[in-house]
Scaffold this motif. Structure first.
Motif, PDB file in Angstrom:
ATOM      1  N   ILE A  58       6.474   4.211  16.594  1.00  0.00           N
ATOM      2  CA  ILE A  58       5.417   3.201  16.522  1.00  0.00           C
ATOM      3  C   ILE A  58       5.679   2.303  15.312  1.00  0.00           C
ATOM      4  N   PRO A  59       5.249   1.047  15.392  1.00  0.00           N
ATOM      5  CA  PRO A  59       5.496   0.157  14.251  1.00  0.00           C
ATOM      6  C   PRO A  59       4.641   0.541  13.044  1.00  0.00           C
ATOM      7  N   LEU A  60       5.184   0.310  11.864  1.00  0.00           N
ATOM      8  CA  LEU A  60       4.423   0.465  10.635  1.00  0.00           C
ATOM      9  C   LEU A  60       3.638  -0.816  10.406  1.00  0.00           C
ATOM     10  N   ILE A  61       2.453  -0.695   9.860  1.00  0.00           N
ATOM     11  CA  ILE A  61       1.643  -1.872   9.564  1.00  0.00           C
ATOM     12  C   ILE A  61       1.849  -2.229   8.099  1.00  0.00           C
ATOM     13  N   ALA A  62       2.330  -3.449   7.870  1.00  0.00           N
ATOM     14  CA  ALA A  62       2.572  -3.924   6.513  1.00  0.00           C
ATOM     15  C   ALA A  62       1.424  -4.822   6.068  1.00  0.00           C
ATOM     16  N   SER A  63       1.120  -4.764   4.795  1.00  0.00           N
ATOM     17  CA  SER A  63       0.100  -5.652   4.251  1.00  0.00           C
ATOM     18  C   SER A  63       0.715  -6.975   3.802  1.00  0.00           C
ATOM     19  N   ARG A  64       2.030  -7.094   3.927  1.00  0.00           N
ATOM     20  CA  ARG A  64       2.742  -8.314   3.550  1.00  0.00           C
ATOM     21  C   ARG A  64       3.063  -9.123   4.799  1.00  0.00           C
ATOM     22  N   THR A  65       3.224 -10.424   4.624  1.00  0.00           N
ATOM     23  CA  THR A  65       3.555 -11.277   5.762  1.00  0.00           C
ATOM     24  C   THR A  65       4.985 -11.026   6.215  1.00  0.00           C
ATOM     25  N   GLU A  66       5.265 -11.412   7.455  1.00  0.00           N
ATOM     26  CA  GLU A  66       6.613 -11.224   7.990  1.00  0.00           C
ATOM     27  C   GLU A  66       7.642 -12.015   7.192  1.00  0.00           C
ATOM     28  N   THR A  67       7.258 -13.196   6.697  1.00  0.00           N
ATOM     29  CA  THR A  67       8.209 -13.983   5.912  1.00  0.00           C
ATOM     30  C   THR A  67       8.509 -13.334   4.564  1.00  0.00           C
ATOM     31  N   TYR A  94       0.810  -1.214   0.000  1.00  0.00           N
ATOM     32  CA  TYR A  94       0.000   0.000   0.000  1.00  0.00           C
ATOM     33  C   TYR A  94       0.850   1.273   0.000  1.00  0.00           C
ATOM     34  N   GLY A  95       1.925   1.251  -0.784  1.00  0.00           N
ATOM     35  CA  GLY A  95       2.755   2.441  -0.957  1.00  0.00           C
ATOM     36  C   GLY A  95       3.711   2.738   0.175  1.00  0.00           C
ATOM     37  N   LYS A  96       3.885   1.832   1.108  1.00  0.00           N
ATOM     38  CA  LYS A  96       4.839   2.016   2.203  1.00  0.00           C
ATOM     39  C   LYS A  96       6.135   1.303   1.860  1.00  0.00           C
ATOM     40  N   PHE A  97       7.253   2.003   2.062  1.00  0.00           N
ATOM     41  CA  PHE A  97       8.577   1.441   1.802  1.00  0.00           C
ATOM     42  C   PHE A  97       9.501   1.833   2.933  1.00  0.00           C
ATOM     43  N   VAL A  98      10.499   0.991   3.207  1.00  0.00           N
ATOM     44  CA  VAL A  98      11.479   1.292   4.245  1.00  0.00           C
ATOM     45  C   VAL A  98      12.820   0.674   3.838  1.00  0.00           C
ATOM     46  N   ARG A 104      -0.978  -7.425   8.092  1.00  0.00           N
ATOM     47  CA  ARG A 104      -0.328  -8.714   8.253  1.00  0.00           C
ATOM     48  C   ARG A 104       0.815  -8.669   9.271  1.00  0.00           C
ATOM     49  N   THR A 105       1.600  -7.578   9.260  1.00  0.00           N
ATOM     50  CA  THR A 105       2.830  -7.551  10.051  1.00  0.00           C
ATOM     51  C   THR A 105       3.086  -6.156  10.624  1.00  0.00           C
ATOM     52  N   ARG A 106       3.544  -6.119  11.891  1.00  0.00           N
ATOM     53  CA  ARG A 106       4.060  -4.870  12.463  1.00  0.00           C
ATOM     54  C   ARG A 106       5.547  -4.821  12.162  1.00  0.00           C
ATOM     55  N   VAL A 107       5.999  -3.717  11.596  1.00  0.00           N
ATOM     56  CA  VAL A 107       7.397  -3.555  11.225  1.00  0.00           C
ATOM     57  C   VAL A 107       7.977  -2.431  12.079  1.00  0.00           C
ATOM     58  N   TYR A 108       8.939  -2.775  12.906  1.00  0.00           N
ATOM     59  CA  TYR A 108       9.591  -1.799  13.773  1.00  0.00           C
ATOM     60  C   TYR A 108      10.824  -1.273  13.046  1.00  0.00           C
ATOM     61  N   VAL A 109      10.898   0.049  12.953  1.00  0.00           N
ATOM     62  CA  VAL A 109      11.947   0.701  12.182  1.00  0.00           C
ATOM     63  C   VAL A 109      12.709   1.663  13.088  1.00  0.00           C
ATOM     64  N   GLU A 110      14.027   1.712  12.904  1.00  0.00           N
ATOM     65  CA  GLU A 110      14.859   2.651  13.675  1.00  0.00           C
ATOM     66  C   GLU A 110      14.285   4.057  13.590  1.00  0.00           C
ATOM     67  N   GLN A 111      14.288   4.751  14.707  1.00  0.00           N
ATOM     68  CA  GLN A 111      13.916   6.161  14.824  1.00  0.00           C
ATOM     69  C   GLN A 111      12.447   6.442  14.519  1.00  0.00           C
ATOM     70  N   ILE A 112      11.619   5.401  14.475  1.00  0.00           N
ATOM     71  CA  ILE A 112      10.171   5.593  14.352  1.00  0.00           C
ATOM     72  C   ILE A 112       9.555   4.970  15.600  1.00  0.00           C
ATOM     73  N   ALA A 140      12.746  -5.083  13.776  1.00  0.00           N
ATOM     74  CA  ALA A 140      11.931  -6.218  14.227  1.00  0.00           C
ATOM     75  C   ALA A 140      10.702  -6.362  13.342  1.00  0.00           C
ATOM     76  N   LEU A 141      10.228  -7.608  13.235  1.00  0.00           N
ATOM     77  CA  LEU A 141       8.996  -7.934  12.525  1.00  0.00           C
ATOM     78  C   LEU A 141       8.111  -8.722  13.473  1.00  0.00           C
ATOM     79  N   GLU A 142       6.847  -8.368  13.528  1.00  0.00           N
ATOM     80  CA  GLU A 142       5.921  -9.075  14.418  1.00  0.00           C
ATOM     81  C   GLU A 142       4.636  -9.382  13.656  1.00  0.00           C
TER      82      GLU A 142
END
Length: 122
Positions: free
Chosen positions: A47-56, A13-17, A37-45, A24-26
């Motif tokens: 709150i986690p970003l919500i990804a529509s893709r699976t952690e794998t 959905y247009g999110k890139f990192v 599908r997945t919470r993506v923890y990113v340095e210096q952010i 971390a991936l949860e």
């Protein structure tokens, strides 16, 4: 596993990192579905970003993986997507689909659960 540096990873959905900024991936367990599908923890952010893709799928982009592993990951992600979509179909529509198209969504859903459960155990 070795992290690929300076690679832009799509989260959906247009999110890139950047790959080397992910710490971390949860997997999302509750309220999981299309777009969640997945919470993506990113340095210096904070709150986690919500990804529509699976952690794998995200992990496969972060690390260098053989082609066979990437293909298997894509297949599992597709199964997760199909499962999530089927899981949201109500009983009345399931009955109608079974009657009109001779397609048993309950059976398909159970089979996908078996496959995904086996994949987690491996």
């Amino acid at each position: 596993m070795e992290i690929r540096e300076n690679i832009i990873i799509p989260l959906g959905y247009g999110k890139f990192v950047r790959s080397d900024k992910i710490i971390a991936l949860e997997p999302i367990e509750e309220d999981r579905g299309p777009g969640r599908r997945t919470r993506v923890y990113v340095e210096q952010i904070g709150i986690p970003l919500i990804a529509s893709r699976t952690e794998t799928a995200v992990l496969a982009n972060i690390v260098e993986t053989p082609k066979e592993v990437m293909e298997a990951t894509a297949a599992l992600e597709l199964l997760h997507d199909i499962y999530d979509d089927i899981h949201q179909i109500g009983p009345m529509l399931r009955k109608s689909i079974r009657k009109e198209a001779q397609l048993d969504l309950d059976k398909i859903e159970r089979r996908i659960e078996e496959i995904l459960k086996h994949e987690v155990e491996v």
